[in-house]
Design a protein around this motif. Structure first.
Motif, PDB file in Angstrom:
ATOM      1  N   ASN A  40       0.827  -1.194   0.000  1.00  0.00           N
ATOM      2  CA  ASN A  40       0.000   0.000   0.000  1.00  0.00           C
ATOM      3  C   ASN A  40       0.868   1.253   0.000  1.00  0.00           C
ATOM      4  O   ASN A  40       2.023   1.234   0.448  1.00  0.00           O
ATOM      5  N   ARG A  42      -1.980   5.574   3.192  1.00  0.00           N
ATOM      6  CA  ARG A  42      -3.094   4.744   3.641  1.00  0.00           C
ATOM      7  C   ARG A  42      -2.821   4.212   5.036  1.00  0.00           C
ATOM      8  O   ARG A  42      -1.723   3.735   5.333  1.00  0.00           O
ATOM      9  N   CYS A  84      -5.354  -1.337   4.822  1.00  0.00           N
ATOM     10  CA  CYS A  84      -4.996  -2.039   3.595  1.00  0.00           C
ATOM     11  C   CYS A  84      -6.060  -1.824   2.526  1.00  0.00           C
ATOM     12  O   CYS A  84      -7.261  -1.998   2.785  1.00  0.00           O
ATOM     13  N   ARG A  85      -5.624  -1.483   1.326  1.00  0.00           N
ATOM     14  CA  ARG A  85      -6.556  -1.288   0.219  1.00  0.00           C
ATOM     15  C   ARG A  85      -7.168  -2.608  -0.231  1.00  0.00           C
ATOM     16  O   ARG A  85      -8.252  -2.642  -0.802  1.00  0.00           O
TER      17      ARG A  85
END
Length: 718
Positions: free
Chosen positions: A313, A317, A320-321
């Motif tokens: 990521n 962020r 977590c995407r």
């Protein structure tokens, strides 16, 4: 009305093929599957329309992308649900994808998978789209938690954790133990040795359930009563007494130990030959690495790797995407026991539970009265414009789009009562409704719940203060309706609420006891004809005079509905909730036959009907086609019936057309003169008109019919 586009017609045809199981599907090869996985990552929905998906085998298993290291082969639905691509999940479910399809953790072929549980696809399809997507996402999270969960120790009778780590394979014999399936008692180790899929795991309680048992439990709960599938979709932990339920987002803190993975995952990935995976802006490959704790510095100063799924990521962020896990793993917490699990959120009516039913009813009515009476379609579209489609739990989905006007709110109330959806009813009651508002048939929400046999909805509405004795058009009450339909559970709920029950077998109207003659069928359009009116006919002599007189006695008791545009007749709506009209129709159509012994192709009348009364000379209807009606079981009507209750020697004919024109003589297929007791049958799609009346009054009963179970044709021998 604008013409329907070719694309829209193809979409409707594809959706029908999916619903009826007639879709011709081809398997996906590796390249096609890889392209669709990439499209899910890129949010490219061009290949996920119903027209394209209906021709693909959506339950096939393909090599899992690098972002899912705990599975070898997965379906498209699995990946879209894990990536939280709600529009893609919705499209796949609409196209017939099965959320229960899954390969075992160490399987490498389609032959190793457990069979999908029958009925899951159709049951999930009954949910609202937002809830169906939520279920698919929640199941994937349960799979992830079950695959990565650290084998927990068993608790002894005193509630203390034992030190024997081999209890995972032996089992402690207690159904509340976290090492066993809460349904069948099989351990996770036994399933792993047999090469079956890992168990599902609920967090934070840690209880497990093997996937076939989970889906069978879901179907069992969803089939208990009308509307039960909505509450079953909450996916509660199967352990008795545990109040934990599934969720579609990140597993709870401490639910997954990111330093531990199953043995097949460790053998699956080798750091030297890891497959190409997703990269961050530093260019480092995430790949199929072991799921272990990786500090952010391992991917450079700009990126960080997820401790749960190894997805790389960007530094900005904090979660977590790919899986939504937090950037930094908090300190481990003690395992949560069933008795320490926080309770569920309070239901919408929790604050009103101490109110008397009359107070609840009055409070909800006051909120409803503050709404506008109605709003136009343009105004409604502006109010919902920009609302994003997203997965919602059944409870959250039940509280959305409740209606912006009194009419819309009442319509939603009646829909929820028919479906037996208590979550929706609770949300509507909290938002404000008129519990005793009736539809055009005079039916209240309580009456509709009794008509469809939903005892839970009846109990809920009665507790909310609904009128138990209010009757529908024709004089039937909810208790009489439930008695006529044989719904004993509903009668019990009404009796408990204080309703007056009718004596056994009593009905407002009884079926006529006179002789019903064998009707004579006159064919108008051959069933073999290519025209849309194929199979049209009329039947004379199918009903006794006593039955026709009872219908004439019923008509004056019904209120007259307000006239609509381009309507020259008065309409009175009636629902045959006790079945006496339907019984006479079924008997008359079964006995009706033509000279060669053939019968009409329909034999079942639907309960909702309307009387049409032409009291003025010149009344008629322009060319039009009829719409189909869908009953609670999902069956759709195919034919229209018109039962004439008065003679018209001149004028008032019903004309069947080959097209939507009445100016040319070649468009006329048949012309039927009204005769008392004559029953006209024709398909919904057949254009027709009513010529202006000359002799008045003209009275008829109109409704819909279902195809006979044997689909017998006019020319088929008896």
């Amino acid at each position: 009305m604008p013409k329907e586009t070719l694309r829209r017609r193809e979409q409707k045809a594809a959706a029908f093929a999916v619903r009826s199981g007639l879709a011709q599907r081809r398997p996906l090869d590796a390249e096609d599957a890889k392209g669709l996985f990439s499209a899910i990552d890129a949010r490219d929905g061009s290949g996920f329309g119903i027209r394209k998906l209906s021709g693909l085998d959506l339950d096939g298993f393909h090599e899992a992308p690098a972002t899912i290291p705990w599975e070898r082969r997965i379906t498209l639905l699995y990946y879209a649900a894990w990536r939280r691509r709600d529009h893609f999940v919705n499209g796949l479910l609409r196209a017939g994808a099965d959320p229960s399809a899954r390969l075992p953790g160490d399987g490498d072929g389609d032959g190793d998978c457990e069979p999908c549980v029958d009925g899951v696809r159709s049951m999930v399809a009954k949910l609202r789209p937002e809830s169906a997507v939520w279920v698919a996402r929640a199941v994937v999270r349960l799979r992830h938690a079950g695959a990565c969960l650290v084998p927990s120790t068993c608790a002894d009778d005193d509630g203390e954790a034992g030190a024997d780590t081999t209890s995972e394979s032996k089992g402690c014999g207690r159904r509340s133990c976290r090492c066993l399936c809460q349904e069948c008692g099989v351990t996770a180790e036994e399933r792993r040795q047999k090469g079956l899929v890992p168990m599902l795991a609920w967090m934070p309680c840690g209880h497990r359930c093997c996937e076939p048992c989970f889906w069978n439990l879901f179907l069992r709960l969803a089939s208990q009563s009308p509307g039960a599938e909505v509450e079953a979709a909450e996916l509660h932990c199967p352990c008795p007494g545990c109040s934990v339920r599934a969720h579609d987002g990140t597993p709870a803190v401490g639910a997954v130990d990111s330093k531990t993975v199953l043995s097949h995952q460790e053998d699956k990935v080798d750091g030297e030959n890891a497959q190409e995976g997703v990269t961050g802006n530093c260019g480092q490959v995430a790949g199929r690495r072991r799921a272990k704790q990786i500090p952010p510095s391992d991917c450079g100063a700009q990126d960080w790797s997820c401790p749960g799924c190894s997805y790389v990521n960007f530094k900005v962020r904090q979660d977590c995407r790919n899986c939504g896990a937090p950037r930094f793993t908090p300190a481990p917490q003690e395992e949560v026991r069933c008795d320490a699990v926080p309770p569920l959120d309070d239901p919408p009516l929790a604050g009103w539970e101490q109110m008397a039913p009359t107070e609840r009813k009055h409070a909800s009515l006051q909120r409803w009265l503050q709404l506008p009476v109605s709003c136009s379609a343009e105004e409604a579209s502006q109010l919902v414009k920009g609302e994003k489609f997203q997965a919602r739990s059944p409870k959250a989905a039940a509280a959305t789009r409740l209606g912006f006007s009194q009419q819309e709110r009442t319509t939603e109330l009646h829909k929820a009562a028919c479906a037996g959806d208590r979550l929706r009813l609770a949300a509507l009651l909290g938002a404000g409704v008129d519990l005793d508002a009736a539809n055009e048939y005079g039916q209240t929400a309580l009456f509709l719940a009794a008509y469809t046999g939903s005892a839970e909805a009846v109990s809920f509405l009665a507790a909310a203060g609904a009128d138990l004795e209010k009757v529908a058009h024709g004089g039937s009450s909810a208790a009489v309706c439930a008695s006529g339909g044989g719904h004993r559970a509903v009668l019990g709920a009404l009796e408990e609420a204080g309703a007056e029950l009718p004596p056994t077998g009593e009905a407002i109207f009884e079926a006529p006891t006179g002789e019903l003659g064998a009707g004579k069928v006159t064919e108008l359009i051959s069933l073999d004809s290519p025209l849309v009116g194929a199979g049209s006919c009329f039947v004379d002599g199918a009903f006794s005079e006593s039955f026709l007189e009872r219908l004439e006695q019923l008509f004056p008791q019904l209120p007259v509905a307000a006239r609509q545009k381009e309507c020259t007749s008065d309409r009175s709506y009636y629902c045959d909730s006790e079945g006496w009209v339907q019984e006479a129709f079924a008997h008359g159509l079964r006995e009706a036959c033509a000279g060669d012994g053939s019968r009409p192709p329909v034999d079942t009348a639907m309960a909702h009907m309307r009387f049409l009364h032409y009291s003025e000379v010149g009344g008629g209807l322009p060319p039009h086609v009829d719409l189909a009606r869908t009953e609670a079981s999902g069956r759709r009507s195919s034919h229209t019936f018109i039962l004439y209750l008065a003679d018209c020697n001149s004028g008032g004919e019903t004309v069947l057309l080959s097209r939507m024109e009445d100016s040319k003589a070649d468009a006329v297929l048949a012309c039927v003169q009204p005769r008392r007791g004559r029953l006209l049958l024709f398909p919904h799609l057949c254009p027709h008109l009513a010529r202006p009346t000359i002799e008045v009054p003209k009275l008829l009963l109109r409704g819909e019919l279902l195809l006979s179970t044997c689909r017998s044709s006019l020319l088929a021998p008896r």
